[in-house]
Design an enzyme around this catalytic site. Structure first.
Site, PDB file in Angstrom:
ATOM      1  N   SER A  22     -47.951  17.802 122.611  1.00 21.92           N
ATOM      2  CA  SER A  22     -49.399  17.989 122.625  1.00 21.92           C
ATOM      3  C   SER A  22     -49.785  18.937 121.506  1.00 21.92           C
ATOM      4  O   SER A  22     -49.378  20.107 121.506  1.00 21.92           O
ATOM      5  CB  SER A  22     -49.834  18.547 123.985  1.00 21.92           C
ATOM      6  N   HIS A  36     -52.905  26.393 133.300  1.00 22.86           N
ATOM      7  CA  HIS A  36     -53.555  25.276 132.635  1.00 22.86           C
ATOM      8  C   HIS A  36     -55.048  25.241 132.931  1.00 22.86           C
ATOM      9  O   HIS A  36     -55.839  24.805 132.077  1.00 22.86           O
ATOM     10  CB  HIS A  36     -52.929  23.933 133.004  1.00 22.86           C
ATOM     11  N   HIS A  94     -52.034  14.064 121.710  1.00 21.95           N
ATOM     12  CA  HIS A  94     -50.771  14.180 122.437  1.00 21.95           C
ATOM     13  C   HIS A  94     -50.100  12.820 122.536  1.00 21.95           C
ATOM     14  O   HIS A  94     -50.708  11.778 122.310  1.00 21.95           O
ATOM     15  CB  HIS A  94     -50.948  14.838 123.811  1.00 21.95           C
TER      16      HIS A  94
END
Length: 351
Positions: free
Chosen positions: A212, A292, A316
């Protein structure tokens, strides 16, 4: 609006998407499109590892693999990145991509022997090879903008138009063609095989890889400051958590790397690359873990502030690989390197 899944890989679903057919994403995103003739791709990570700053032996190894990449049957595309791992070792990773399995197979045996064979042992430099060769139904890509493909997308025939399956939790899974009919659940446990000084890791079915990336090279002063001051530190915090404490939540290893140029100088690109027990484990972290959630919040604030004027590029690639599509080998590396973190590496028995 297109489906992220190309038409030749679409099939009758036995597993449903997370959104209805009339879902409209709030902003555009795009995916890489390979020619239908491409049946699989190869993603091969060649790493070197040394404590402290890179040495002359590291430079020699990097020149060696670059020469092999440029040789017969070498990859269509490769790039290089660097990071310091949780044990304080500098790792430099060259990742190469093929879309022709025959070319890769013709190239790989010689490269493997040169990289982790007996001639490379005892140099004081750890080396590793991590390869996935997924069928095209087993991976997906996503890009925030057109015009600069990265990673496996450089091999693609082109990019899609705007796709539907993004900007919601579960979009990552919905973009993988195999998800139409398969839960892609993991089966088996990682184990090691010793081959002299080399250690091979045999992982398990449906191991997950994500790369990513971020590219801020097009940003101007105010946007660059906003990204580097407000977003990147939060991203780094999450990447460090996965690096240091990821195993209990299903992240075997995480590398947050700065892309470097041919001379080893840092560029204005970075990417996180991590190995996961399953796509479901990656999804749980993305949807609910505080690290996250903070990354997502910082990114959304950034993008909502700038809107379509944002010059930051995001992308990603996510792969869920079958057991026979994986290869992991380590020489002289510490026990938390890559997929070694997934197994309990014991000392070799005395001769």
């Amino acid at each position: 609006m297109e489906s992220a899944i190309p038409s030749h890989l679409q099939t009758e679903r036995s597993r449903h998407r997370r959104v209805p057919d009339d879902y409209a994403p709030p902003y555009p995103s795009f995916v890489a499109r390979h020619k239908p003739a491409v049946k699989s791709v190869i993603m091969a990570y060649f790493g070197v590892q040394v404590r402290g700053e890179p040495t002359a032996a590291v430079a020699e190894a990097l020149a060696q693999i670059a020469k092999r990449f440029a040789g017969e049957n070498g990859p269509t595309h490769w790039d290089r990145a660097q990071y310091v791992d949780q044990a304080g070792f500098t790792n430099v990773v060259s990742v190469a991509y093929w879309d022709d399995a025959g070319r890769f197979d013709a190239w790989f045996d010689g490269a493997r022997e040169a990289w982790t064979g007996s001639a490379a042992a005892g140099s004081g430099v750890g080396r590793f090879i991590e390869v996935l060769r997924p069928h095209v139904a087993r991976y997906e890509t996503l890009f925030s903008s057109l015009g600069r493909p990265e990673g496996v997308a450089v091999l693609a025939d082109g990019m899609s138009g705007e796709v539907q399956e993004h900007a919601y939790w579960g979009g990552m899974r919905d973009r993988i063609p195999l998800s139409q009919t398969d839960a892609m659940s993991p089966h088996g446990e990682p184990r090691i095989i010793r081959d002299g000084a080399r250690i091979r890791v045999v992982a398990h079915d449906n191991l997950c890889l994500i790369r990513s990336g971020q590219d801020w090279s097009d940003t101007e002063a105010s946007e660059r400051k906003m990204y580097l001051d407000d977003v990147e530190p939060v991203l780094r915090e999450g990447m460090d958590f996965l690096r240091d404490e990821g195993v209990p939540i299903g992240c075997y290893a995480n590398r947050y790397m700065r892309v470097v140029d041919a001379e080893g100088r840092p560029t204005e690109k970075s990417y996180g690359q991590s190995w996961w027990k399953s796509l479901a484990a990656l999804e749980r972290w993305a949807e609910s873990h505080p690290t996250h959630v903070r990354i997502f919040g910082a990114a959304m604030k950034y993008l909502s502030t700038l809107g379509p004027n944002a010059k930051l590029r995001l992308y990603h690639e996510v792969t869920v690989a079958a057991a026979d599509e994986q290869f992991f080998e380590y020489l002289g590396c510490h026990e938390r390197t890559g997929m070694l973190g997934a197994v309990q590496v014991v000392a070799a028995p005395a001769a």
